[in-house]
Design a protein around this motif. Structure first.
Motif, short mmCIF file in Angstrom:
data_model
loop_
_atom_site.label_atom_id
_atom_site.label_comp_id
_atom_site.label_asym_id
_atom_site.label_seq_id
_atom_site.Cartn_x
_atom_site.Cartn_y
_atom_site.Cartn_z
N ARG A 158 0.85 -1.20 0.00
CA ARG A 158 0.00 0.00 0.00
C ARG A 158 0.88 1.25 0.00
NH1 ARG A 158 -3.26 0.98 4.32
NH2 ARG A 158 -4.63 2.14 2.96
N CYS A 209 0.27 0.75 -4.47
CA CYS A 209 -0.66 -0.19 -5.11
C CYS A 209 -2.10 0.22 -4.80
CB CYS A 209 -0.42 -1.62 -4.61
SG CYS A 209 1.16 -2.25 -5.19
N THR A 210 -2.94 0.21 -5.84
CA THR A 210 -4.34 0.61 -5.67
C THR A 210 -5.24 -0.60 -5.49
OG1 THR A 210 -4.68 0.51 -8.05
CG2 THR A 210 -4.01 2.63 -7.14
N ALA A 261 -4.93 -4.71 4.90
CA ALA A 261 -5.28 -4.25 3.55
C ALA A 261 -6.01 -2.91 3.68
CB ALA A 261 -6.15 -5.28 2.85
N THR A 290 -7.93 -0.48 0.87
CA THR A 290 -7.53 -0.84 -0.51
C THR A 290 -8.31 -2.07 -0.97
OG1 THR A 290 -5.32 0.00 -0.03
CG2 THR A 290 -5.54 -1.41 -1.97
N TRP A 335 -9.03 -5.50 -2.15
CA TRP A 335 -8.07 -6.58 -1.90
C TRP A 335 -8.77 -7.93 -1.98
CZ3 TRP A 335 -9.34 -8.86 2.94
CH2 TRP A 335 -8.48 -9.88 3.39
#
Ligand code: BES
Ligand code: ZN
Ligand code: ZN
Length: 481
Positions: free
Chosen positions: A346, A350-351, A437, A440, A442
């Motif tokens: 994250r 990372c999206t 997470a 985000t 996930w």
């Protein structure tokens, strides 16, 4: 194995064997097979294989009548298995050159890729370290077809299946030959070969980043941890803002630590890095197939040992995110290393995240060896992964992740414990990861039951399966916003 396509008529193609699909209730009259069909000896049932020798009018030495089941129901997934089974049968017979004639109704690009994948996967045997019994494998596989795009489809199949076999080889390596440092070296070598960025964080860097959960696990081993980061960037600026992060559990051996596992079956815990190996394999294919979005893999590698410096039950560690964790069971180590890896992914921008991990015995109890357990905090992300998995024939089953499960992870002395009690063990493990997470989108894939086959099947060897490499590659390739 060399993969080619050829436009000549299948019956004139010279090979040691020609594989031909036969469907139920569709009479094959070529090869003098009419009598065999009439007598019921060849019924076209799924995975029924019949070898004919020196058939009149056929250049290949053998014809393999490959039972394909009901024609209306035949999928590319069935074809993958069928070709794999035929190749596995032929491997033992000093056959070197194999041809495949697709049936005209199932000869589109998806089917060509699947046939090639079947051949490459079926040709795999985890026997690298056997010095007796010389290896018999097939050298060349040719799809005999004249269709536009067949060569590209075959090439795609080769790339994907070779990546999957790359993962299978890593997973099968014994832990003495593949400690975290060796796993990092293998990733580096692969990244160099295929033009990917690769960075390996060492222990001091992890300490600086505050990865207390990961370092707590690795401190019981003399083998230092390694945190592998592999990056793929598209050549042209993507229209999408997405940056896919692939996070894989890389426990090169799981003794359980101080909460030590029973010795019976412990040898299998060399495959506790299968999630990490799948991410490295997926990146190998991604480098060659070049999806439109950036993809970064994060693989925390540690060995979970009960050494004199090992963490103890009751220890409290601080994860990179700042949360404190009471380590109630040192055998629940995968979630601890993934907590820091998810946080780091994250932080790196990372999206969207997918993790794969041999995380719990409980998922094997729930789903057996046939379905990956899939958990998610986001319906759209879950559907993307499910769609990719369906197309690839890597079965996954959605599991619940309601907020109430969080209660199971309560700790009297820290923000959370690392285990959730007797019930719903795969869910509480996923719930633990969800805390890291955060918001985000996930997906968590629990592959404890599916990364390893205890017994061979006609279409696959015993041992590492290479799941879920194909799903991950398709997820990246099909990404649309
Ligand atoms: N690596 C194991 C999970 C596993 C079990 C993988 C069987 C493959 C096959 C994991 O680290 C583990 O030990 N999990 C524990 C969690 C428990 C202590 C809450 C388990 O599943 O027993
Ligand atoms: Zn464990
Ligand atoms: Zn483990």
């Amino acid at each position: 194995m060399q993969i080619t396509t050829d436009q000549s008529p299948a019956l004139q193609f010279e090979a040691d064997a020609l594989i031909v699909p036969i469907f139920e209730a569709v009479k094959e009259t070529r090869f003098g097979a009419g009598d065999l069909v009439d007598s019921g000896e060849v019924a076209g049932k799924p995975l029924e294989l019949t070898i004919l020798h020196h058939v009149n009018g056929v250049a290949a030495t053998r014809v393999v009548l490959a039972g394909a089941g009901k024609k209306e129901k035949f999928t590319s997934g069935d074809l993958r298995k069928l070709v794999a089974a035929a190749v596995r049968l032929l491997r033992g017979k000093s056959v070197k050159k194999v041809a495949f004639e697709p049936d005209p109704d199932h000869s589109g690009p998806e089917f060509i890729s699947a046939a090639v994948e079947g051949a490459v996967l079926g040709n795999f045997e985890p026997d690298r370290l056997k010095t007796v019994d010389p290896k018999k494998s097939i050298d060349q596989f040719t799809v005999v077809i004249s269709a536009d795009g067949a060569a590209q489809a075959a090439e795609r199949g080769r790339i994907i299946a070779e990546a999957q076999n790359f993962t299978r080889n890593l997973v099968n390596e014994p832990a003495n030959l593949l400690p975290p440092s060796a796993m990092a070296a293998a990733a580096r070598q692969m990244a160099f070969e295929f033009g990917l960025e690769c960075e390996v964080l060492e222990q001091s860097q992890m300490a600086e980043l505050g990865m207390g959960a990961l370092l707590g696990v690795s401190q019981g081993s003399a083998e230092p941890p390694a945190f592998i980061v592999i990056g793929y960037r598209p050549a042209t600026t993507p229209t999408s803002k997405a940056h896919l992060g692939l996070v894989g559990k890389g426990v090169t051996f799981d003794t359980g630590g101080i909460s030590i596992k029973p010795s019976d079956g412990m040898e299998k815990m060399k495959y506790d890095m299968a999630g990490g190996a799948a991410m490295i394999g997926a990146m190998r294919a991604i480098a060659q197939l070049k999806p439109a979005i950036p993809v970064t893999a994060f693989i925390p590698c540690v060995e979970n040992m009960p050494g004199s410096k090992a963490q103890r039950p009751g220890d409290i560690v601080t994860a990179m995110s700042g949360k404190t964790i009471e380590v109630l069971n040192t055998d629940a180590e995968g979630r601890l290393i993934l907590a820091d890896a998810l946080a780091y992914a994250r932080k790196q921008g990372c999206t969207h995240l997918v993790d794969a991990a041999t995380l719990t015995g409980a998922i094997v109890v729930a789903l057996g060896h046939l379905n990956v357990g899939l958990f998610s905090n986001d319906d759209a992300m879950r559907d993307r992964v499910l769609q990719a998995s369906k197309a690839e024939g890597e079965r996954m089953w959605p599991m619940p992740l309601d907020d109430d499960y969080k209660e199971y992870l309560k700790s009297a002395f820290a923000d959370m414990g690392n285990i959730g009690g007797r019930w719903g063990g795969a869910i509480t493990a996923a719930m633990f990861l969800k805390e890291f997470a955060e918001e985000t989108p996930w997906v968590h894939l629990d592959i404890a039951g599916t990364a390893w086959m205890d017994d061979a099947k006609p279409y696959i060897a015993k041992g590492p399966t290479g799941l879920p490499v194909r799903t991950l590659v398709r997820l990246a390739m099909d990404w649309k916003d």
